[in-house]
Design an enzyme around this catalytic site. Sequence first.
Site, short mmCIF file in Angstrom:
data_model
loop_
_atom_site.label_atom_id
_atom_site.label_comp_id
_atom_site.label_asym_id
_atom_site.label_seq_id
_atom_site.Cartn_x
_atom_site.Cartn_y
_atom_site.Cartn_z
CD1 TRP A 101 43.47 31.30 43.37
CD2 TRP A 101 44.41 32.51 45.01
NE1 TRP A 101 44.66 31.90 42.72
CE2 TRP A 101 45.03 32.70 43.49
CE3 TRP A 101 44.85 33.12 46.05
CZ2 TRP A 101 45.96 33.73 43.50
CZ3 TRP A 101 45.54 34.26 45.68
CH2 TRP A 101 46.44 34.71 44.51
CG ASP A 169 37.91 33.14 46.01
OD1 ASP A 169 37.53 33.77 45.02
OD2 ASP A 169 38.97 32.89 45.99
CE LYS A 193 43.06 36.58 39.12
NZ LYS A 193 42.42 35.94 40.52
C1 LIG Z 1 43.16 35.81 41.91
C2 LIG Z 1 42.62 34.99 42.83
C3 LIG Z 1 42.68 35.42 44.31
C4 LIG Z 1 43.41 36.58 44.91
O1 LIG Z 1 42.74 37.88 44.41
P1 LIG Z 1 43.73 38.96 44.99
O2 LIG Z 1 42.62 40.25 44.66
O3 LIG Z 1 45.00 39.04 44.35
O4 LIG Z 1 43.52 39.30 46.52
C5 LIG Z 1 41.67 34.82 45.06
N1 LIG Z 1 40.97 33.69 44.89
C6 LIG Z 1 41.02 33.27 43.30
C7 LIG Z 1 40.24 32.26 42.79
C8 LIG Z 1 41.67 34.08 42.34
O5 LIG Z 1 41.79 33.52 41.22
#
Ligand SMILES: *Cc1c(COP(=O)(O)O)cnc(C)c1O
Length: 364
Positions: A101, A169, A193
């Site tokens: 990511w 993030d 998540k």
């Molecule tokens: C799943 C995830 C993403 C991507 O998220 P989307 O909502 O599918 O764009 C980005 N960063 C992390 C750390 C993730 O676990």
Amino acid sequence: MSRAFNFSAGPAVLPEEVLKATSQAVYDFNGLGMSIMEMSHRSKEYDAVIKEAQANCLKIMNLSPDEYVVLFLGGGASTQFYMVPFNFLNKKANYINTGVWSTKAIKEASKVGEVNVIASAKDTNFNYIPKTYKVDDDADYLHITTNNTIYGTEWKKDPEGVKIPLVADMSSDFFAVRRDFSKYDLIYGGAQKNVGPAGVTVIIIKRSFLETRQRPLENFPSMLDYKVHVKGNSMFNTPPCLPIYVVGETFKWILNRGLEAIEENNIKKANVLYTAMDESDGFYTPAVTAKEDRSLMNVTFRIKGGNDDLEAKFVAEARSRYNMANLKGHRDVGGLRASIYNACPIEWVEALVKFMKEFRNENK
Ligand SMILES: *Cc1c(COP(=O)(O)O)cnc(C)c1O
């Protein structure tokens, strides 16, 4: 219905109370004779839903609404990979690369301007969190990924001594562990998540950070402009109404328990699982060798150092014997992964460990 032991990395398990409240709201919201999906996002009833969710978000993070603002937007965390630099990258940005990511975030930022990757764990297949790095004092911000969903590493401590704005993030560990959130200028994460369904991204921005934004505004697409969304209170356009409702219900569930208790429980769960591996005479090996960096959320591991056949057998038998689902590792990493987010009870982890012992005895 008996619930599966669902170890999915995302979209992932949600609290049963939240699922029940949502089923009710999907059919008849608050006795209004309408589904929450059928009503105006401008109605006073829906306005109360989104405002309460925003207030509770800051409450959990111990942040003041005078200093921070919460947005619920579409587009996933992946849209934030571009939106953050598009709004804030003037001169250059610093990124720390800790996995798939982060790599994607770096790629998007590079489309906007100069990116300096000041540390990376790529050389060892992302099995640790870099501890030494030098931040450029003149960079616009530093970006980190607090939990690496795919590789299974996690920043256990917030970065220290960073003098430039900090962006994170936190898709896979916000609302699961305590942090000093006031150290961050912008936090974002996809809900799927730990706090809700796919379809909504939670973004927490420090107002003063937004005010100092220097990027020129002409030709700025409205949908990519944080200021437009703040001004519209997340309703510049129709927001993802139902996902926001679910996130709001999850926030209530978290507030009822308290983030401290949730974190304690998450630490306990991860300990049960990692200890079982460490005591398996090398049958199970955590993919992350740096113990201090092992994720509390996504536990990645191999069998006999990486035996594809045994790992496939493990996944199949976990499902057929005990209804344990989604234990296969991400295709980029292989092996196995048990995601044990907030709503995964410790009993599930104990059941998994019991199966792991059984499987090991049978396949030594
Ligand atoms: C799943 C995830 C993403 C991507 O998220 P989307 O909502 O599918 O764009 C980005 N960063 C992390 C750390 C993730 O676990």
